[in-house]
Motif scaffolding. Structure first.
Motif, PDB file in Angstrom:
ATOM      1  N   MET A 166      26.804  53.040  44.367  1.00 43.57           N
ATOM      2  CA  MET A 166      27.051  52.149  43.235  1.00 43.57           C
ATOM      3  C   MET A 166      27.441  50.773  43.757  1.00 43.57           C
ATOM      4  O   MET A 166      28.152  50.645  44.742  1.00 43.57           O
ATOM      5  N   TYR A 167      26.974  49.773  43.090  1.00 48.71           N
ATOM      6  CA  TYR A 167      27.262  48.401  43.480  1.00 48.71           C
ATOM      7  C   TYR A 167      28.598  47.960  42.906  1.00 48.71           C
ATOM      8  O   TYR A 167      28.982  48.370  41.817  1.00 48.71           O
ATOM      9  N   ASP A 168      29.304  47.101  43.633  1.00 48.89           N
ATOM     10  CA  ASP A 168      30.564  46.561  43.151  1.00 48.89           C
ATOM     11  C   ASP A 168      30.264  45.245  42.437  1.00 48.89           C
ATOM     12  O   ASP A 168      30.336  44.168  43.029  1.00 48.89           O
ATOM     13  N   LEU A 169      29.882  45.373  41.161  1.00 52.34           N
ATOM     14  CA  LEU A 169      29.508  44.190  40.380  1.00 52.34           C
ATOM     15  C   LEU A 169      30.649  43.191  40.296  1.00 52.34           C
ATOM     16  O   LEU A 169      30.429  41.988  40.410  1.00 52.34           O
ATOM     17  N   ALA A 170      31.862  43.675  40.084  1.00 52.05           N
ATOM     18  CA  ALA A 170      33.000  42.776  39.928  1.00 52.05           C
ATOM     19  C   ALA A 170      33.166  41.877  41.156  1.00 52.05           C
ATOM     20  O   ALA A 170      33.313  40.659  41.031  1.00 52.05           O
ATOM     21  N   ALA A 171      33.123  42.476  42.337  1.00 46.42           N
ATOM     22  CA  ALA A 171      33.277  41.697  43.572  1.00 46.42           C
ATOM     23  C   ALA A 171      32.116  40.727  43.757  1.00 46.42           C
ATOM     24  O   ALA A 171      32.304  39.584  44.190  1.00 46.42           O
ATOM     25  N   GLN A 172      30.916  41.164  43.429  1.00 48.96           N
ATOM     26  CA  GLN A 172      29.744  40.300  43.590  1.00 48.96           C
ATOM     27  C   GLN A 172      29.809  39.119  42.620  1.00 48.96           C
ATOM     28  O   GLN A 172      29.483  37.992  42.989  1.00 48.96           O
ATOM     29  N   PHE A 173      30.228  39.367  41.385  1.00 49.37           N
ATOM     30  CA  PHE A 173      30.356  38.264  40.423  1.00 49.37           C
ATOM     31  C   PHE A 173      31.352  37.223  40.926  1.00 49.37           C
ATOM     32  O   PHE A 173      31.100  36.020  40.853  1.00 49.37           O
ATOM     33  N   LYS A 174      32.477  37.694  41.441  1.00 49.29           N
ATOM     34  CA  LYS A 174      33.486  36.773  41.957  1.00 49.29           C
ATOM     35  C   LYS A 174      32.946  35.989  43.151  1.00 49.29           C
ATOM     36  O   LYS A 174      33.159  34.783  43.269  1.00 49.29           O
ATOM     37  N   LYS A 175      32.223  36.689  44.038  1.00 48.93           N
ATOM     38  CA  LYS A 175      31.652  36.047  45.223  1.00 48.93           C
ATOM     39  C   LYS A 175      30.671  34.943  44.835  1.00 48.93           C
ATOM     40  O   LYS A 175      30.746  33.818  45.342  1.00 48.93           O
ATOM     41  N   VAL A 176      29.755  35.256  43.941  1.00 49.58           N
ATOM     42  CA  VAL A 176      28.739  34.276  43.537  1.00 49.58           C
ATOM     43  C   VAL A 176      29.398  33.090  42.830  1.00 49.58           C
ATOM     44  O   VAL A 176      29.056  31.933  43.085  1.00 49.58           O
ATOM     45  N   ARG A 177      30.362  33.374  41.965  1.00 48.13           N
ATOM     46  CA  ARG A 177      31.057  32.292  41.259  1.00 48.13           C
ATOM     47  C   ARG A 177      31.746  31.365  42.257  1.00 48.13           C
ATOM     48  O   ARG A 177      31.661  30.130  42.154  1.00 48.13           O
ATOM     49  N   ALA A 178      32.418  31.937  43.256  1.00 43.62           N
ATOM     50  CA  ALA A 178      33.109  31.136  44.267  1.00 43.62           C
ATOM     51  C   ALA A 178      32.118  30.320  45.097  1.00 43.62           C
ATOM     52  O   ALA A 178      32.372  29.152  45.408  1.00 43.62           O
ATOM     53  N   GLU A 179      30.983  30.929  45.459  1.00 43.20           N
ATOM     54  CA  GLU A 179      29.959  30.211  46.222  1.00 43.20           C
ATOM     55  C   GLU A 179      29.465  28.981  45.466  1.00 43.20           C
ATOM     56  O   GLU A 179      29.179  27.949  46.074  1.00 43.20           O
ATOM     57  N   LYS A 180      29.363  29.112  44.164  1.00 42.21           N
ATOM     58  CA  LYS A 180      28.842  28.016  43.348  1.00 42.21           C
ATOM     59  C   LYS A 180      29.923  27.034  42.923  1.00 42.21           C
ATOM     60  O   LYS A 180      29.625  25.975  42.371  1.00 42.21           O
ATOM     61  N   GLY A 181      31.192  27.376  43.134  1.00 42.25           N
ATOM     62  CA  GLY A 181      32.292  26.468  42.838  1.00 42.25           C
ATOM     63  C   GLY A 181      32.665  26.370  41.366  1.00 42.25           C
ATOM     64  O   GLY A 181      33.167  25.342  40.917  1.00 42.25           O
ATOM     65  N   TYR A 182      32.466  27.445  40.622  1.00 41.34           N
ATOM     66  CA  TYR A 182      32.788  27.451  39.193  1.00 41.34           C
ATOM     67  C   TYR A 182      34.077  28.210  38.927  1.00 41.34           C
ATOM     68  O   TYR A 182      34.438  29.119  39.672  1.00 41.34           O
ATOM     69  N   THR A 183      34.730  27.853  37.833  1.00 35.82           N
ATOM     70  CA  THR A 183      35.853  28.641  37.338  1.00 35.82           C
ATOM     71  C   THR A 183      35.306  29.702  36.389  1.00 35.82           C
ATOM     72  O   THR A 183      34.151  29.619  35.945  1.00 35.82           O
ATOM     73  N   GLN A 184      36.126  30.674  36.075  1.00 37.07           N
ATOM     74  CA  GLN A 184      35.721  31.687  35.102  1.00 37.07           C
ATOM     75  C   GLN A 184      35.393  31.036  33.760  1.00 37.07           C
ATOM     76  O   GLN A 184      34.433  31.416  33.093  1.00 37.07           O
ATOM     77  N   LYS A 185      36.166  30.043  33.394  1.00 30.59           N
ATOM     78  CA  LYS A 185      35.927  29.333  32.129  1.00 30.59           C
ATOM     79  C   LYS A 185      34.576  28.621  32.153  1.00 30.59           C
ATOM     80  O   LYS A 185      33.841  28.653  31.168  1.00 30.59           O
ATOM     81  N   ASP A 186      34.251  27.983  33.277  1.00 32.74           N
ATOM     82  CA  ASP A 186      32.955  27.303  33.406  1.00 32.74           C
ATOM     83  C   ASP A 186      31.800  28.273  33.159  1.00 32.74           C
ATOM     84  O   ASP A 186      30.851  27.965  32.446  1.00 32.74           O
ATOM     85  N   VAL A 187      31.895  29.436  33.782  1.00 30.71           N
ATOM     86  CA  VAL A 187      30.822  30.427  33.667  1.00 30.71           C
ATOM     87  C   VAL A 187      30.718  30.928  32.236  1.00 30.71           C
ATOM     88  O   VAL A 187      29.627  30.976  31.660  1.00 30.71           O
ATOM     89  N   ALA A 188      31.848  31.293  31.656  1.00 27.36           N
ATOM     90  CA  ALA A 188      31.846  31.805  30.285  1.00 27.36           C
ATOM     91  C   ALA A 188      31.236  30.790  29.324  1.00 27.36           C
ATOM     92  O   ALA A 188      30.366  31.127  28.508  1.00 27.36           O
ATOM     93  N   GLU A 189      31.660  29.546  29.431  1.00 27.36           N
ATOM     94  CA  GLU A 189      31.104  28.498  28.564  1.00 27.36           C
ATOM     95  C   GLU A 189      29.620  28.286  28.848  1.00 27.36           C
ATOM     96  O   GLU A 189      28.834  28.072  27.933  1.00 27.36           O
ATOM     97  N   GLY A 190      29.248  28.366  30.107  1.00 23.94           N
ATOM     98  CA  GLY A 190      27.860  28.141  30.500  1.00 23.94           C
ATOM     99  C   GLY A 190      26.889  29.174  29.963  1.00 23.94           C
ATOM    100  O   GLY A 190      25.720  28.869  29.736  1.00 23.94           O
ATOM    101  N   ILE A 191      27.373  30.401  29.765  1.00 22.73           N
ATOM    102  CA  ILE A 191      26.477  31.440  29.239  1.00 22.73           C
ATOM    103  C   ILE A 191      26.794  31.810  27.793  1.00 22.73           C
ATOM    104  O   ILE A 191      26.158  32.690  27.226  1.00 22.73           O
ATOM    105  N   GLY A 192      27.789  31.132  27.218  1.00 21.98           N
ATOM    106  CA  GLY A 192      28.068  31.309  25.792  1.00 21.98           C
ATOM    107  C   GLY A 192      28.839  32.560  25.416  1.00 21.98           C
ATOM    108  O   GLY A 192      28.580  33.154  24.371  1.00 21.98           O
ATOM    109  N   ILE A 193      29.787  32.960  26.276  1.00 18.04           N
ATOM    110  CA  ILE A 193      30.644  34.088  25.932  1.00 18.04           C
ATOM    111  C   ILE A 193      32.099  33.651  26.053  1.00 18.04           C
ATOM    112  O   ILE A 193      32.400  32.606  26.632  1.00 18.04           O
TER     113      ILE A 193
END
Length: 72
Positions: A1-28
């Motif tokens: 099984m893949y660790d989606l949570a860790a991968q999401f955090k990794k990708v977000r950090a690589e791109k330099g976004y906050t959780q709020k940035d991502v949520a607003e960017g995808i409309g959730i």
């Protein structure tokens, strides 16, 4: 099984976004995105596609199935 949570955090950090940035960017709500990143909830296929589009990476990279972020 893949660790989606860790991968999401990794990708977000690589791109330099906050959780709020991502949520607003995808409309959730920020809390909805936080649940994905904390492993409390699994996103739908539509949310996964939105995240991959937002980050401009392949879906396989987003979910940790590939080390290549480029879109094919």
């Amino acid at each position: 099984m893949y660790d989606l949570a860790a991968q999401f955090k990794k990708v977000r950090a690589e791109k330099g976004y906050t959780q709020k940035d991502v949520a607003e960017g995808i409309g959730i709500a920020e809390q909805a995105y936080q649940r994905y990143e904390y492993g409390k909830s699994v996103p739908s296929a539509l949310v996964l596609l939105s995240l991959a589009d937002f980050y401009n990476v392949s879906l396989d990279y987003l979910v940790g199935r590939s080390d290549d972020p480029s879109r094919h």
